[in-house]
Design a protein around this motif. Sequence first.
Motif, PDB file in Angstrom:
ATOM      1  N   PRO A  83     -29.272  34.217  -1.911  1.00  0.00           N
ATOM      2  CA  PRO A  83     -28.436  33.057  -1.586  1.00  0.00           C
ATOM      3  C   PRO A  83     -28.441  32.697  -0.100  1.00  0.00           C
ATOM      4  N   GLU A  84     -28.519  33.703   0.776  1.00  0.00           N
ATOM      5  CA  GLU A  84     -28.493  33.417   2.211  1.00  0.00           C
ATOM      6  C   GLU A  84     -29.789  32.764   2.705  1.00  0.00           C
ATOM      7  N   GLN A  85     -30.863  32.836   1.868  1.00  0.00           N
ATOM      8  CA  GLN A  85     -32.141  32.190   2.185  1.00  0.00           C
ATOM      9  C   GLN A  85     -32.388  30.973   1.291  1.00  0.00           C
ATOM     10  N   GLN A  86     -31.324  30.415   0.757  1.00  0.00           N
ATOM     11  CA  GLN A  86     -31.448  29.359  -0.262  1.00  0.00           C
ATOM     12  C   GLN A  86     -32.249  28.157   0.248  1.00  0.00           C
ATOM     13  N   GLN A  87     -31.993  27.721   1.472  1.00  0.00           N
ATOM     14  CA  GLN A  87     -32.681  26.539   2.005  1.00  0.00           C
ATOM     15  C   GLN A  87     -34.195  26.771   2.067  1.00  0.00           C
ATOM     16  N   LEU A  88     -34.599  27.920   2.614  1.00  0.00           N
ATOM     17  CA  LEU A  88     -36.023  28.248   2.716  1.00  0.00           C
ATOM     18  C   LEU A  88     -36.661  28.352   1.338  1.00  0.00           C
ATOM     19  N   LEU A  89     -35.978  29.021   0.426  1.00  0.00           N
ATOM     20  CA  LEU A  89     -36.504  29.194  -0.932  1.00  0.00           C
ATOM     21  C   LEU A  89     -36.631  27.863  -1.649  1.00  0.00           C
ATOM     22  N   ARG A  90     -35.607  27.018  -1.547  1.00  0.00           N
ATOM     23  CA  ARG A  90     -35.662  25.725  -2.231  1.00  0.00           C
ATOM     24  C   ARG A  90     -36.822  24.878  -1.706  1.00  0.00           C
ATOM     25  N   GLU A  91     -36.992  24.844  -0.390  1.00  0.00           N
ATOM     26  CA  GLU A  91     -38.068  24.041   0.198  1.00  0.00           C
ATOM     27  C   GLU A  91     -39.439  24.554  -0.227  1.00  0.00           C
ATOM     28  N   PHE A  92     -39.597  25.879  -0.275  1.00  0.00           N
ATOM     29  CA  PHE A  92     -40.878  26.450  -0.699  1.00  0.00           C
ATOM     30  C   PHE A  92     -41.213  26.030  -2.122  1.00  0.00           C
ATOM     31  N   TRP A  93     -40.263  26.203  -3.049  1.00  0.00           N
ATOM     32  CA  TRP A  93     -40.560  25.909  -4.450  1.00  0.00           C
ATOM     33  C   TRP A  93     -40.677  24.415  -4.711  1.00  0.00           C
ATOM     34  N   GLU A  94     -39.966  23.594  -3.945  1.00  0.00           N
ATOM     35  CA  GLU A  94     -40.140  22.136  -4.077  1.00  0.00           C
ATOM     36  C   GLU A  94     -41.537  21.722  -3.626  1.00  0.00           C
ATOM     37  N   ASP A  95     -41.989  22.280  -2.501  1.00  0.00           N
ATOM     38  CA  ASP A  95     -43.346  21.981  -2.027  1.00  0.00           C
ATOM     39  C   ASP A  95     -44.388  22.489  -3.015  1.00  0.00           C
ATOM     40  N   PHE A  96     -44.165  23.686  -3.537  1.00  0.00           N
ATOM     41  CA  PHE A  96     -45.093  24.267  -4.510  1.00  0.00           C
ATOM     42  C   PHE A  96     -45.225  23.359  -5.734  1.00  0.00           C
ATOM     43  N   ALA A  97     -44.096  22.903  -6.262  1.00  0.00           N
ATOM     44  CA  ALA A  97     -44.119  22.020  -7.440  1.00  0.00           C
ATOM     45  C   ALA A  97     -44.797  20.701  -7.111  1.00  0.00           C
ATOM     46  N   LEU A  98     -44.520  20.136  -5.919  1.00  0.00           N
ATOM     47  CA  LEU A  98     -45.134  18.868  -5.521  1.00  0.00           C
ATOM     48  C   LEU A  98     -46.653  18.998  -5.446  1.00  0.00           C
ATOM     49  N   VAL A  99     -47.134  20.089  -4.873  1.00  0.00           N
ATOM     50  CA  VAL A  99     -48.586  20.293  -4.753  1.00  0.00           C
ATOM     51  C   VAL A  99     -49.242  20.350  -6.132  1.00  0.00           C
ATOM     52  N   LEU A 100     -48.654  21.140  -7.044  1.00  0.00           N
ATOM     53  CA  LEU A 100     -49.265  21.280  -8.375  1.00  0.00           C
ATOM     54  C   LEU A 100     -49.171  19.979  -9.167  1.00  0.00           C
ATOM     55  N   GLU A 101     -48.084  19.254  -9.029  1.00  0.00           N
ATOM     56  CA  GLU A 101     -47.978  17.954  -9.707  1.00  0.00           C
ATOM     57  C   GLU A 101     -49.031  16.985  -9.172  1.00  0.00           C
ATOM     58  N   THR A 102     -49.257  17.019  -7.858  1.00  0.00           N
ATOM     59  CA  THR A 102     -50.254  16.125  -7.254  1.00  0.00           C
ATOM     60  C   THR A 102     -51.663  16.497  -7.698  1.00  0.00           C
ATOM     61  N   LEU A 103     -51.937  17.785  -7.822  1.00  0.00           N
ATOM     62  CA  LEU A 103     -53.271  18.224  -8.260  1.00  0.00           C
ATOM     63  C   LEU A 103     -53.604  17.743  -9.666  1.00  0.00           C
ATOM     64  N   ARG A 124     -48.913  20.257   2.904  1.00  0.00           N
ATOM     65  CA  ARG A 124     -47.895  21.040   2.198  1.00  0.00           C
ATOM     66  C   ARG A 124     -48.445  22.420   1.827  1.00  0.00           C
ATOM     67  N   ILE A 125     -49.736  22.479   1.503  1.00  0.00           N
ATOM     68  CA  ILE A 125     -50.352  23.784   1.223  1.00  0.00           C
ATOM     69  C   ILE A 125     -50.325  24.643   2.475  1.00  0.00           C
ATOM     70  N   ASP A 126     -50.585  24.012   3.628  1.00  0.00           N
ATOM     71  CA  ASP A 126     -50.519  24.748   4.899  1.00  0.00           C
ATOM     72  C   ASP A 126     -49.130  25.343   5.106  1.00  0.00           C
ATOM     73  N   VAL A 127     -48.094  24.557   4.771  1.00  0.00           N
ATOM     74  CA  VAL A 127     -46.713  25.039   4.922  1.00  0.00           C
ATOM     75  C   VAL A 127     -46.464  26.224   3.990  1.00  0.00           C
ATOM     76  N   LEU A 128     -46.935  26.104   2.741  1.00  0.00           N
ATOM     77  CA  LEU A 128     -46.776  27.200   1.774  1.00  0.00           C
ATOM     78  C   LEU A 128     -47.467  28.468   2.275  1.00  0.00           C
ATOM     79  N   VAL A 129     -48.675  28.292   2.800  1.00  0.00           N
ATOM     80  CA  VAL A 129     -49.435  29.442   3.297  1.00  0.00           C
ATOM     81  C   VAL A 129     -48.715  30.093   4.475  1.00  0.00           C
ATOM     82  N   GLU A 130     -48.269  29.271   5.416  1.00  0.00           N
ATOM     83  CA  GLU A 130     -47.613  29.810   6.612  1.00  0.00           C
ATOM     84  C   GLU A 130     -46.306  30.522   6.242  1.00  0.00           C
ATOM     85  N   THR A 131     -45.540  29.915   5.316  1.00  0.00           N
ATOM     86  CA  THR A 131     -44.286  30.542   4.888  1.00  0.00           C
ATOM     87  C   THR A 131     -44.549  31.890   4.225  1.00  0.00           C
ATOM     88  N   THR A 132     -45.574  31.939   3.373  1.00  0.00           N
ATOM     89  CA  THR A 132     -45.903  33.184   2.673  1.00  0.00           C
ATOM     90  C   THR A 132     -46.429  34.238   3.641  1.00  0.00           C
TER      91      THR A 132
END
Length: 492
Positions: free
Chosen positions: A301-321, A335-343
Amino acid sequence: MANFLISTLLSHYPDPESLINNLCWPSSSRPEIEEIEALTVLIKQLSNKSQEERFICKVKSVIWDQCMPLLKMISSAEDGGKDLLSSVCGLFAVCVSTCQADDVPEQVSHGLLQVLMTRDDGNNETGRLDVDVAIEVTAVLLSSISYDGDIISRTLSCTLCCVKDLSDSIVSKIIVRIWFTILKSCHKEAESEVLHQIWEDLLSWYQRDRTESVSARVLLCLTALSDHLYSPETSQDRPDPRRSLRFFRAIQAGLTHKDSVTRKRALYLLTRCVALAEIKKEHVFTSVEPHTDEILFRWMPEQQQLLREFWEDFALVLETLEENQIHVIRPVLNRIDVLVETTATDIQGGLFSPSWLLCVYQRMFHSENKAVMKEGVNHLLELKALRRSAFALAFSQFVIGPLMDVLAESALYHRAPQQNIRDCPELGVKLQIFMVNFFSSLPEENRGSVLLQLIQRLGSRQWCAVPLLFLSQALSCLSPCPLLGSDGLHAF
């Protein structure tokens, strides 16, 4: 109106059984809908007044002599006979409800489950029920009787076998008509047990047989049950998708599936899981299984903002593909770059498993559009995050497997229009730089084993001359050092 007429008839008939006899039709004939409805109203009214043994016996005879022959007739009809099904099921429901204290529900259920177990997916023989009718009648039976644990248990066991063999359309009917009816008829504790039985059976099946057909079928079933699985209610027996490693492995298999509908189901289940985690605001992570410390999903819960943004970007990338057009996909590469850097930044923290990034790249590698495939390969070869030791090691099996497979595609090595004939293709140059950076980034104790696996992979398939040439040139750029032993020489 029908109720009034039946009441009038009853006032003139001192013996209700004789009235039932008069309203019944010969087993071999096909009655009008009005005749069926009249008999239904009569039995319903009489069941409220009489539970005498003679009356119960008469109602049982209606089930076996009128309902069942007519259902078989509907099964084999080619002239719209299925229009009668609703009326017959109404009569059947009233009769079964009246006789449920007897062994009639047990006998009927046994016969219906035998039809389902024949795996006869659409072959309508004269004189027997077809699967569609058996599913409908089973649902009516379950909704017409009081909760019966034995019947429900046998029905679940039978239908769980059926969903592994029958067509998607039949499986969907089983889920909607039978499983949903069972879940609706259960009290909360029994509902949790039913869901747990279905959940365990489906995921155990996937764990035993991780083929594309099995993963597609499992995700079909789980998607249909998603409203039950993602309920905010909590109990010890109720499945919790957020904590299941097997579930997320099935999701990842679905995200890279060749069928677009299966991919969409997997992404839908994933986004529902993230939404549930956000609503519940609990610390949660996938359970650790023997021989692996892999955690595919974690929520804090304390990382909710980071987690939500990661999974929203992840879903957007796969939907776009899914669009499969390079001019649509290029804008989301950042957005893939952001996912990679976050991971990569969190590689030791365990919030994001690198395996989710592999789903993105594998989806690009498997694209029907060669331009999208090439864009995915180029993007991976230029990943600066792979220069980090832990991240490179996490990606090593993906480099050995899917990346090597896609690099066998000769079309990737076409020269750019501005290049001369003897120039090395752009991808060939990038591949040389990648190999040097990748192996120098690996932990020193892992370099030899990764190189050995890569060479063994080269020797495990047929290669065209062009990709083999540029892969060999890339490997020749590695700094000379004693990484390979006798196994390496044999592999060469």
